[in-house]
Design an enzyme around this catalytic site. Structure first.
Site, mmCIF file in Angstrom:
data_model
loop_
_atom_site.group_PDB
_atom_site.id
_atom_site.type_symbol
_atom_site.label_atom_id
_atom_site.label_comp_id
_atom_site.label_asym_id
_atom_site.label_seq_id
_atom_site.Cartn_x
_atom_site.Cartn_y
_atom_site.Cartn_z
ATOM 1 N N HIS A 286 -3.993 -4.807 7.498
ATOM 2 C CA HIS A 286 -4.144 -3.700 8.432
ATOM 3 C C HIS A 286 -3.235 -3.872 9.643
ATOM 4 C CE1 HIS A 286 -5.538 -0.035 9.978
ATOM 5 N NE2 HIS A 286 -6.320 0.121 8.938
ATOM 6 N N ARG B 33 -9.359 8.097 -1.328
ATOM 7 C CA ARG B 33 -10.359 8.490 -0.329
ATOM 8 C C ARG B 33 -11.211 9.652 -0.830
ATOM 9 N NH1 ARG B 33 -10.505 7.458 5.057
ATOM 10 N NH2 ARG B 33 -9.133 5.808 5.769
ATOM 11 N N ASN C 179 0.859 -1.187 0.000
ATOM 12 C CA ASN C 179 0.000 0.000 0.000
ATOM 13 C C ASN C 179 0.898 1.241 0.000
ATOM 14 O OD1 ASN C 179 -1.419 2.293 1.076
ATOM 15 N ND2 ASN C 179 -3.075 0.925 1.659
ATOM 16 N N HIS D 75 1.115 6.227 1.826
ATOM 17 C CA HIS D 75 1.887 7.194 2.618
ATOM 18 C C HIS D 75 3.077 7.791 1.875
ATOM 19 C CE1 HIS D 75 -0.971 6.826 5.620
ATOM 20 N NE2 HIS D 75 -0.692 5.573 5.945
ATOM 21 N N GLU E 26 -10.628 -9.942 2.382
ATOM 22 C CA GLU E 26 -9.447 -9.498 3.133
ATOM 23 C C GLU E 26 -9.846 -9.374 4.599
ATOM 24 O OE1 GLU E 26 -7.395 -5.932 1.791
ATOM 25 O OE2 GLU E 26 -6.462 -5.693 3.762
ATOM 26 N N GLU F 87 -8.071 0.425 -3.366
ATOM 27 C CA GLU F 87 -8.884 0.368 -2.159
ATOM 28 C C GLU F 87 -9.883 1.516 -2.242
ATOM 29 O OE1 GLU F 87 -6.483 -0.041 1.390
ATOM 30 O OE2 GLU F 87 -8.123 0.830 2.550
ATOM 31 N N THR G 30 -8.605 3.167 8.021
ATOM 32 C CA THR G 30 -9.816 2.331 8.019
ATOM 33 C C THR G 30 -9.959 1.648 9.378
ATOM 34 O OG1 THR G 30 -9.227 1.901 5.724
ATOM 35 C CG2 THR G 30 -11.066 0.639 6.626
ATOM 36 N N ARG H 5 -6.946 12.733 0.724
ATOM 37 C CA ARG H 5 -5.880 13.188 1.636
ATOM 38 C C ARG H 5 -4.504 12.673 1.216
ATOM 39 N NH1 ARG H 5 -7.280 9.672 7.013
ATOM 40 N NH2 ARG H 5 -9.359 10.507 6.649
ATOM 41 N N HIS I 189 -5.374 3.754 -1.988
ATOM 42 C CA HIS I 189 -6.721 4.056 -1.482
ATOM 43 C C HIS I 189 -7.110 5.462 -1.904
ATOM 44 C CE1 HIS I 189 -9.561 4.023 2.314
ATOM 45 N NE2 HIS I 189 -10.191 4.371 1.207
#
Ligand code: PXP
Length: 248
Positions: free
Chosen positions: A194, A45, A7, A10, A151, A70, A101, A49, A43
């Site tokens: 996660h 969103r 992922n 970041h 998942e 995602e 999440t 962000r 992801h």
């Protein structure tokens, strides 16, 4: 063998902090692929962000592994997915003020809506993954919907792992293990994600049959210290070292 999906959200968080193009999440994705990641998660969103619409489109063109988008099932986000056609859409619940999440989708409660979204994604050839708690009733709902992947949310396991309560840790591992077996018996791909890191993933690898690991924060944090290729490679080596179950 197994999939490791990185992922990259970041990298985008860091880039957006200064508004330029560094670090470039697409460049990070390509480095991760070189190191052996078999998929890239991003992801998109509602508040944009971190990952932006442009990132999703660029990733689709640039990467040669799987793009795992995602996403919530909000209409505008669905439109992006239907246009870009990622390999996989991972459907997650999304709250505006959450840091990340917070839990799995309630597939039972939102069955009709998620089924409609799944059908639309399938029509475009996109596989559908549902991020859920490791519960048989949620897996049954995922089966009813025709999902391809489930998942399992490992965030609660990770929190209790940090507390060091052996009974709670064992309870989580048993729950996820039973859920993964049930999913696999029913021809679903079993994924987990996660808050997994280089340490807490060991138990998961040793005790649970998981096909796909989705990891972001721990690898990105390690990448800041040792570089993205080394960080991804280290996670792959950790999984190989501890993994006991393979669905061949
Ligand atoms: N899987 C899902 C469904 C997520 O929402 C996230 C967080 O974006 C992850 C995996 C990765 O979590 P982490 O960044 O804690 O590894």
């Amino acid at each position: 063998m197994f999939d490791l999906h990185l992922n990259i959200d970041h990298f985008a968080t860091l880039r957006n902090a200064r508004g330029g193009n560094e670090p470039n999440p697409v460049a990070a994705a390509l480095q991760a692929e070189i190191a052996g990641a078999t998929g890239i998660v991003a992801h998109l969103r509602a508040d944009r962000r971190h990952i932006q619409d442009r990132d999703i489109a660029l990733l689709k063109d640039a990467i040669s592994t799987k793009l795992n988008m995602e996403m919530s099932t909000d209409d505008d986000i669905m439109q992006v997915a239907l246009k870009v056609k990622p390999t996989i859409s991972t459907l997650v619940p999304e709250k505006p003020n959450e840091v990340t999440t917070e839990g799995g989708l309630d597939v039972i409660k939102h069955l009709k809506h998620i089924k409609t979204c799944t059908e639309k994604l399938h029509d475009k050839g996109i596989k559908v993954s549902l991020f859920i708690e490791p519960e048989q009733s949620q897996i049954d709902a995922a089966l009813e919907i025709g999902a391809d992947i489930v998942e399992f949310h490992t965030g609660n396991y990770a929190v209790d792992y940090l507390k060091g309560d052996k009974n709670l840790i064992t309870d989580h591992l048993n729950k996820i293990s039973i859920a993964a077996e049930y999913a696999i018996e029913n021809n679903l791909t079993a994924a987990a994600g996660h808050s997994l890191n280089y340490i807490n993933i060991r138990n998961i690898c040793q005790t649970i049959s998981i096909d796909e690991y989705n990891i972001g924060h721990a690898i990105v944090a390690r990448a800041a210290m040792v570089g993205i290729r080394a960080a991804v490679r280290e996670m792959i080596d950790t999984i190989i070292k501890y993994k006991t179950f393979y669905n061949i």
